[in-house]
Write an enzyme that holds these catalytic residues in place. Structure first.
Site, PDB file in Angstrom:
ATOM      1  CE1 TYR A  15      -6.183 -36.242  13.612  1.00  0.00           C
ATOM      2  CE2 TYR A  15      -6.282 -33.769  13.482  1.00  0.00           C
ATOM      3  CZ  TYR A  15      -5.723 -34.680  13.671  1.00  0.00           C
ATOM      4  OH  TYR A  15      -4.190 -34.127  14.542  1.00  0.00           O
ATOM      5  NE  ARG A  25      -4.144 -34.165   5.490  1.00  0.00           N
ATOM      6  CZ  ARG A  25      -3.424 -33.175   5.670  1.00  0.00           C
ATOM      7  NH1 ARG A  25      -2.326 -33.565   5.726  1.00  0.00           N
ATOM      8  NH2 ARG A  25      -4.169 -32.022   6.939  1.00  0.00           N
ATOM      9  NE  ARG A  62     -15.567 -50.213  24.175  1.00  0.00           N
ATOM     10  CZ  ARG A  62     -15.333 -51.655  24.639  1.00  0.00           C
ATOM     11  NH1 ARG A  62     -16.144 -52.563  24.445  1.00  0.00           N
ATOM     12  NH2 ARG A  62     -14.476 -51.258  23.979  1.00  0.00           N
ATOM     13  CG  HIS A  81     -13.792 -54.706  19.407  1.00  0.00           C
ATOM     14  ND1 HIS A  81     -14.606 -54.242  20.943  1.00  0.00           N
ATOM     15  CD2 HIS A  81     -12.552 -53.876  20.740  1.00  0.00           C
ATOM     16  CE1 HIS A  81     -13.690 -54.502  21.853  1.00  0.00           C
ATOM     17  NE2 HIS A  81     -12.316 -53.952  21.441  1.00  0.00           N
ATOM     18  CE  LYS A 135      -5.047 -33.686  10.584  1.00  0.00           C
ATOM     19  NZ  LYS A 135      -3.195 -33.353  10.849  1.00  0.00           N
ATOM     20  CD  GLU A 193       4.157 -37.505  11.631  1.00  0.00           C
ATOM     21  OE1 GLU A 193       4.081 -36.288  10.574  1.00  0.00           O
ATOM     22  OE2 GLU A 193       3.863 -38.406  11.035  1.00  0.00           O
ATOM     23  CG  LEU A 241      -0.780 -36.072   8.261  1.00  0.00           C
ATOM     24  CD1 LEU A 241      -1.878 -36.815   8.263  1.00  0.00           C
ATOM     25  CD2 LEU A 241      -0.480 -34.471   9.092  1.00  0.00           C
TER      26      LEU A 241
HETATM   27  N1  PDD Z   1      -1.317 -31.331  12.417  1.00  0.00           N
HETATM   28  N2  PDD Z   1       1.888 -34.381  10.855  1.00  0.00           N
HETATM   29  C1  PDD Z   1       0.936 -34.270  12.316  1.00  0.00           C
HETATM   30  C2  PDD Z   1       1.628 -35.767  12.624  1.00  0.00           C
HETATM   31  C3  PDD Z   1       0.353 -33.434  12.555  1.00  0.00           C
HETATM   32  O1  PDD Z   1      -1.124 -34.093  13.413  1.00  0.00           O
HETATM   33  C4  PDD Z   1       0.004 -32.159  11.014  1.00  0.00           C
HETATM   34  C5  PDD Z   1      -0.832 -31.790  11.898  1.00  0.00           C
HETATM   35  C6  PDD Z   1       1.551 -32.260  10.776  1.00  0.00           C
HETATM   36  C7  PDD Z   1       1.224 -31.011   8.928  1.00  0.00           C
HETATM   37  O2  PDD Z   1       0.128 -31.452   8.468  1.00  0.00           O
HETATM   38  P1  PDD Z   1      -0.435 -30.104   8.097  1.00  0.00           P
HETATM   39  O3  PDD Z   1       0.277 -29.185   7.676  1.00  0.00           O
HETATM   40  O4  PDD Z   1      -1.637 -30.707   6.612  1.00  0.00           O
HETATM   41  O5  PDD Z   1      -1.578 -29.336   8.832  1.00  0.00           O
HETATM   42  C8  PDD Z   1       2.373 -33.109  10.502  1.00  0.00           C
HETATM   43  C9  PDD Z   1      -2.626 -29.990  12.983  1.00  0.00           C
HETATM   44  C10 PDD Z   1      -2.078 -29.090  12.749  1.00  0.00           C
HETATM   45  C11 PDD Z   1      -3.459 -31.744  14.139  1.00  0.00           C
HETATM   46  O6  PDD Z   1      -3.138 -31.415  14.870  1.00  0.00           O
HETATM   47  O7  PDD Z   1      -3.694 -29.952  15.051  1.00  0.00           O
END
Ligand code: PDD
Length: 281
Positions: A33, A52, A100, A102, A147, A179, A203
């Site tokens: 996403y 990304r 379904r 895996h 992501k 993070e 991330l």
């Molecule tokens: N999340 N680290 C994680 C685990 C995140 O889920 C996010 C952002 C970030 C920051 O990334 P960026 O600057 O590209 O938004 C770092 C989004 C906003 C969300 O899941 O809603």
């Protein structure tokens, strides 16, 4: 604002959108996403987000079904139809629908969707309430650069934080602060900005990347290195970044004040620089 969604090539009312029960995103969290920020009806750092998305998709053996330029144009169409000026676009790409199993099927049509949602106005740099952090163990997989929509560790961490009266959870991996549950973490140590290097454990945040450019523009030295929890929690200033929050200054960590519980000058300067970049773009 009208509630529309772009679903597999069509813009339809949000309430009419249907996804199959056997969509692998629903059954296996088999997808990726993006969250993009809209300022005055325009997505900020669109190219970086789509880049990304491509890397995340490749990371799970998928490809984005539209070329980036076409996808960007379609996002623009959805945003103008929704009439939203300031907010976000949530985009999700899943492997698609299939009985379904895996094993990833050889032939499958991905599900791609996106829609826009309003967000509260961005904070004035240095103002507003600081964020309260707490520590949680980092029990995630080792491909945090993807992501992925598989966010159970993140939602459990965030909910634990909020349930305990905090705002955000910091993941600790073998004593190192990686993070947060939905944001990147920065510490001001001496006169340097320290943040975990990108790779398997964090991330590659788009806001993080823009912020590093802002730091360079302000002549602030950056150290991309793992930081121990004790060192981070004693930093003069701490802040977290994400697309939806821009920069939030940190007031406390595990109930201990950071920088006497006030937003520090480096955080404020970086936030101002970030907002100038947003206005320029
Ligand atoms: N999340 N680290 C994680 C685990 C995140 O889920 C996010 C952002 C970030 C920051 O990334 P960026 O600057 O590209 O938004 C770092 C989004 C906003 C969300 O899941 O809603």
């Amino acid at each position: 604002m009208s509630d529309f969604i772009w679903l597999n090539g069509e813009i339809i009312p949000f309430s009419e959108a249907r996804i199959g029960v056997e969509d692998r995103g629903f059954q296996f969290a088999d997808g990726v996403y993006e969250v993009l920020r809209l300022y005055r009806g325009k997505p900020f750092t669109l190219a970086e987000h789509l880049d990304r998305l491509t890397r995340s998709a490749e990371g799970i053996g998928m490809s984005v079904p539209l070329p980036a330029a076409e996808l960007g144009a379609q996002i623009g169409k959805l945003v103008s139809k929704s009439g939203l000026r300031d907010g976000m676009v949530y985009l999700q790409l899943t492997r698609g629908c299939s009985p379904r199993n895996h094993v990833i099927p050889a032939e499958i049509k991905p599900t791609l969707l996106f829609y826009a949602r309003p967000l509260p106005p961005p904070p004035v740099p240095g103002e507003g309430e600081g964020v309260k952090l707490c520590t949680v163990p980092d029990e995630r997989w080792k491909r945090c650069w993807i992501k992925s929509i598989a966010l159970l560790p993140n939602i459990l961490a965030k909910s634990q934080a909020v349930g305990g009266g905090y705002d955000e959870a910091v993941f600790i991996d073998h004593g190192t602060a990686t993070e947060c549950s939905a944001s990147n973490l920065f510490a001001v140590v001496g006169d340097k900005l320290v943040t975990h290097p990108i790779g398997s454990k964090v991330l590659p945040g788009i806001t993080r990347a823009v912020l590093l450019l802002c730091a360079a523009g302000l002549g602030i030295e950056v150290d991309e290195r793992p930081i121990r929890e004790e060192e981070a929690a004693r930093a003069g200033e701490l802040f977290i970044t994400s697309t939806t929050r821009e920069i939030s200054w940190v007031a406390s960590w595990n109930d201990r004040y950071i920088g006497q519980g006030r937003c520090g000058p480096i955080t404020t300067a970086l936030h101002r620089a970030l907002q100038s970049r947003i206005n320029e773009e």
